[in-house]
Scaffold this active site. Structure first.
Site, PDB file in Angstrom:
ATOM      1  N   GLY A  54      -1.312   0.123  -1.382  1.00 40.84           N
ATOM      2  CA  GLY A  54      -0.271   0.254  -0.371  1.00 40.84           C
ATOM      3  C   GLY A  54       1.072   0.125  -1.091  1.00 40.84           C
ATOM      4  CB  ALA A  55       4.080   2.284  -1.050  1.00 38.92           C
ATOM      5  NE  ARG A  96      -2.687   4.023  -6.984  1.00 37.61           N
ATOM      6  CZ  ARG A  96      -3.009   4.040  -5.677  1.00 37.61           C
ATOM      7  NH1 ARG A  96      -2.858   2.963  -4.939  1.00 37.61           N
ATOM      8  NH2 ARG A  96      -3.482   5.150  -5.130  1.00 37.61           N
ATOM      9  CD  GLN A 201      -7.660   4.030   0.752  1.00 39.04           C
ATOM     10  OE1 GLN A 201      -8.435   4.879   1.212  1.00 39.04           O
ATOM     11  NE2 GLN A 201      -7.045   4.209  -0.392  1.00 39.04           N
ATOM     12  CG  ASP A 242       1.935   6.061  -0.989  1.00 31.98           C
ATOM     13  OD1 ASP A 242       1.328   6.407   0.046  1.00 31.98           O
ATOM     14  OD2 ASP A 242       1.632   5.059  -1.666  1.00 31.98           O
ATOM     15  CE  LYS A 253      -4.752   7.007  -0.021  1.00 30.67           C
ATOM     16  NZ  LYS A 253      -4.964   7.172  -1.495  1.00 30.67           N
TER      17      LYS A 253
END
Ligand code: MRU
Length: 350
Positions: A54-55, A96, A201, A242, A253
């Protein structure tokens, strides 16, 4: 370490004096396990394998990871401490690539700490900035929740994708923050959540988190969204983000774009909820957003079993980009941004 607590009792991510504690999200919903991150390698690994995800949450983890790195490497003088900060920003900041919150957070910590005049002072400044990021994220989630509650007044049936809740932030979430704000105000709310293949998720995390909070939630497969909308089960879609470009194009996502297209076809509003730390106003459009490709095995296997013939090649983007034109509004901590987004986003940053 394993504990039978709920997510409301144990934060997704916390600073424990000399280490980070996170809920290992790869083990949910079967096990609520708290793991400790006390080296840079474990921080990078936890972010990469989505033990923390999760950002905003990976931003927080990265920020605290800088402190972990300073403790681990113990620079002897100020120039070594500054060099160490630069290295840590590179190593942790690239764990990431898509969620801009990670880069934003590690660079913010570096900027605050670099002015220290001793290694101890650098470490103290880094920690205080990381804790400030946590407090800011919590506050942003609250504000997003309240702004979203006003925007979605009278709407009961809400669909979401992936997880943009407590497990994805330092607070009660962004998209799910809106749900929690509605529930806290005594409004009726029912959430349809898509499972979010390949790493689930939606089913593993959002269904667990909402159940844990006592909120009505119904799981559906990713491909059921259009029929759920056609059947009147969805009045609005709300997702997290994100990275949001300066024109409003939004990376989130993978699967989000299909939901946005289907929502437009069904005439249903499609909202993005995100803090300003998720915007990358250096980007003209979403075409410039780097999309993370995950290992093929995440798609060719599921929960430890093969679900494709041996040797099948797989395309595995973790995110997609929803064009601004499909987005009704972006709910932020400074208010609800509306089209034309180039103008409203610029004003939000002024
Ligand atoms: O790969 P993940 O699980 O980190 O992806 C998470 C998402 O796409 C979320 O929707 C996004 O980070 C927003 S979280 C508030």
């Amino acid at each position: 370490m394993s504990r039978s607590e709920s997510n409301e009792q144990h934060p997704t991510i916390a600073w424990a004096g000399d280490r980070i504690e996170i809920i290992d999200q790869t083990l949910l919903p079967e096990e609520l396990s708290i793991i400790e991150l006390s080296t840079v390698d474990t921080v990078v690994d936890a972010i990469y394998r989505l033990a923390v995800r999760g950002a905003p949450a990976i931003g927080v983890c990265g920020a605290l990871g800088i402190v972990v790195g300073l403790d681990e490497r113990r620079p002897r003088d100020i120039s070594a401490a500054r060099q160490c900060l630069d290295d840590l920003v590179d190593v942790i900041g690239s764990a990431r690539p898509t969620a801009v919150n990670l880069r934003w957070a590690v660079e913010r910590v570096r900027g605050a700490a670099i002015v220290g005049s001793t290694p101890d002072e650098v470490r103290a400044l880094a920690l205080s900035e990381a804790l400030a990021i946590i407090a800011q994220d919590e506050d942003s989630c609250r504000r997003i929740g309240e702004a979203g509650r006003a925007e979605l007044a009278g709407i009961t049936k809400i669909m979401t994708h992936c997880n943009a809740g407590r497990l994805a932030t330092a607070g009660w979430g962004t998209a799910l923050g809106v749900i929690y704000a509605k529930a806290a105000a005594g409004e009726r709310v029912h959430v349809m959540v898509s499972e979010t293949r390949p790493l689930l998720q939606g089913s593993r995390l959002t269904a667990w988190e909402l159940q844990d909070a006592g909120i009505d939630v119904t799981l559906m497969s990713d491909g059921s969204d259009a029929s759920a909308m056609a059947a009147g089960r969805v009045e609005a879609v709300i997702v997290g983000a994100d990275r949001i470009a300066s024109n409003g194009d939004t990376a989130n996502k993978v699967g989000t774009l299909s939901h946005a297209v289907n929502a437009r076809y069904a005439g249903i509003p499609f909202y993005v909820a995100a803090p300003l730390s998720t915007f990358d106003i250096s980007l003209v459009s979403g075409d410039e957003i780097e999309i993370e490709l995950r290992p093929e095995s995440e798609l060719t296997t599921c929960l430890g079993r093969s679900v494709a013939p041996h040797g099948t090649s797989a395309w595995t983007p973790a995110f997609d980009v929803t064009p601004a034109g499909l987005i009704t509004a972006i709910i932020t901590e400074v208010g609800v941004l509306r089209p034309p987004f180039t103008t409203s986003i610029r004003q939000a940053f002024e």
